[in-house]
Design a protein around this motif. Structure first.
Motif, mmCIF file in Angstrom:
data_model
loop_
_atom_site.group_PDB
_atom_site.id
_atom_site.type_symbol
_atom_site.label_atom_id
_atom_site.label_comp_id
_atom_site.label_asym_id
_atom_site.label_seq_id
_atom_site.Cartn_x
_atom_site.Cartn_y
_atom_site.Cartn_z
ATOM 1 N N GLU A 28 29.993 37.936 38.878
ATOM 2 C CA GLU A 28 30.824 36.844 38.371
ATOM 3 C C GLU A 28 32.254 37.337 38.228
ATOM 4 O O GLU A 28 32.504 38.493 37.859
ATOM 5 N N LEU A 29 33.196 36.465 38.529
ATOM 6 C CA LEU A 29 34.622 36.791 38.472
ATOM 7 C C LEU A 29 35.339 35.692 37.714
ATOM 8 O O LEU A 29 35.304 34.521 38.108
ATOM 9 N N TRP A 30 35.993 36.074 36.615
ATOM 10 C CA TRP A 30 36.725 35.124 35.791
ATOM 11 C C TRP A 30 38.200 35.132 36.165
ATOM 12 O O TRP A 30 38.770 36.174 36.499
ATOM 13 N N ARG A 31 38.800 33.976 36.081
ATOM 14 C CA ARG A 31 40.242 33.824 36.279
ATOM 15 C C ARG A 31 40.862 33.451 34.950
ATOM 16 O O ARG A 31 40.499 32.453 34.340
ATOM 17 N N GLN A 32 41.790 34.286 34.494
ATOM 18 C CA GLN A 32 42.408 34.076 33.201
ATOM 19 C C GLN A 32 43.432 32.956 33.266
ATOM 20 O O GLN A 32 44.195 32.840 34.224
#
Length: 470
Positions: A337-341
């Protein structure tokens, strides 16, 4: 993405101090969040509202072949006055769970303290009226939830949740399905009763289902100091080892089931770099938070291991390997999973004429900077980076999840915020015979393919789910 009612139920658990993570059913919760997520089925819209601090409603409309939907109502004796209910304010990391940081075991609060939850009664009159009011405010926290799925044949799901003591909780779940329209048969109904006992050091769950008269038990034990006796030592622990098991038995169908598991996970103290734990270096003991699990089902011969690691505050990886000693079948799944701030909110409003660079102008003029205007604490150069999974962290604007197994079944999910809407969109790809009715990803490890020597085709399941709450 969690439903709005599931989000409210989590808020109920937090308000009453119930730790649902200290359970055998949550032993592999981290791997399930990263690998077993589901993609939406076509188009589905959710309209929800927390009408009052005690009452919530939710309406769902979807297009899956035919138009379908549901109506949900929830009532709680505990008010949700401090719970963010608008979709524009709900922290995305709470409603889209990912890597779960295991927390140190905490002993339940022995002071029941429902007066603080249900209102102050000191201003009430005197005499018997006070006694009656005290009894009414000390009633146990209760939650009622019901969902009616339409169109016919309709299905009704209901939940009754009640806190009996600081360590005990009772839940009753009912599922009733109406028969066919032309049938006069009675609705098919089942009741699941669950009594939970959680002390922080260990937890036990006792279950009974009217479906086949099934009895069950689940238990979890945390190794190390007892949090009920040594609070300070528990907060300074670096890792946690937990062991648990479950068993089921049905005297009607002679059904027997059991499983056991282990979990090893780093605790927040291992990566925070506390001086009392790190010595003179001041750095963290562990570079990355990680979780290892091992589960075994003796009757079926199934063995499964998972490894989850948070490589950065916004990136997490997970893998799972399953093996059956009887059939020699294996399963390999990997995901991330990759979060974008999101952009940080400036400390001062732009209406004041401050563009956020006043500290730089003062420094060029040689003026001393106040502590609260130090460049290390400006919104553009944050002193610390928020960690994934923190309760107060709502900076994540969107997240992308992907998982793939050894049969090249792929799921891709995007969840984020568009204006005041919470949107979840996903797609599933995998080898297999084309089927128009196939709208969801098959179970991991499926190896269906086109027969007759023809090359396998790839089916596609695409869906979007939209949530708006006020």
């Amino acid at each position: 993405m969690l439903d709005f009612m599931d989000y409210i139920q989590l808020a109920f658990a937090e308000a009453t101090g119930w730790n649902g993570e200290n359970s055998y059913s949550s032993l592999t919760a981290t791997a399930q969040s990263l690998l077993d997520f589901s993609t939406p089925e076509r188009l589905r819209v959710h309209l929800s509202s927390l009408s009052t601090p005690h009452f919530a409603t939710s309406y769902t409309l979807g297009t899956v072949g035919l138009i379908d939907g549901s109506v949900s109502y929830l009532f709680s004796t505990v008010p949700f006055e401090n719970t963010a209910s608008k979709s524009a304010l709900i922290p995305l990391r709470k409603i889209a769970p990912g890597y779960r940081q295991v927390q140190p075991p905490v002993a339940p609060v022995e002071d029941w303290g429902w007066d603080s939850l249900l209102g102050d009664i000191n201003s009430v009159g005197s005499g018997n009226k006070i006694d009656n009011e005290v009894e009414s405010t000390r009633r146990k926290a209760t939650l009622l939830h019901a969902t009616l799925h339409l169109p016919p044949p309709t299905t009704l799901n209901a939940l009754f949740l009640r806190r009996l003591s600081p360590t005990m909780q009772l839940s009753l779940a009912v599922c009733s399905t109406q028969g066919p329209p032309l049938s006069k048969s009675a609705p098919q109904a089942s009741l699941l009763t669950q009594l939970s006992h959680n002390t922080g050091k260990y937890s036990n769950e006792y279950l009974f289902s009217t479906d086949n008269t099934l009895f069950g038990w689940r238990g979890l034990w945390n190794f190390g100091p007892d949090p009920r006796k040594s609070q300070d030592q528990s907060s300074a622990r670096l890792s946690l080892l937990s062991a648990g098991a479950e068993a089921y038995y049905s005297p009607v169908s002679s059904l027997v089931g059991m499983s056991t598991g282990l979990r090893f996970s780093t605790l927040p103290a291992a990566t925070e770099g506390s001086p009392s734990l790190t010595g003179n270096h001041g750095g963290p003991i562990s570079t990355f938070p990680y979780t290892l699990t091992l589960t075994l089902t003796p009757l079926t011969g199934s063995l499964s291991t998972t490894y989850s690691v948070r490589a950065s505050p916004n990136l997490a990886f997970c893998s799972r390997f399953g093996f059956n000693v009887y059939s020699w079948e294996s399963e390999m799944v990997a995901g991330c999973e990759l979060w974008r701030q999101g952009r940080k909110t400036p400390a001062r409003s732009s209406l004041d004429g401050d563009d956020g660079l006043e500290w730089a102008r003062r420094k060029m003029r040689g003026e001393a900077l106040p502590i609260h205007e130090s460049p290390s604490t400006t919104p553009f150069e944050p002193a610390t980076t928020p960690l994934l999974g923190e309760k107060e962290d709502g900076a994540g604007e969107s997240v992308v999840k992907i998982r793939v197994d050894q049969s090249w079944n792929v799921r891709l999910l995007w969840e984020g915020r568009i204006k005041e809407l919470l949107v979840s969109a996903g797609i599933g790809l995998g080898p297999g015979s084309f089927s128009p009715s196939c709208s969801s990803v098959p179970a991991a490890g499926s190896t269906s393919s086109a027969g007759g020597g023809h090359p396998p085709s790839y089916w596609r399941g695409v869906g979007v789910s939209i949530l708006y709450s006020s």
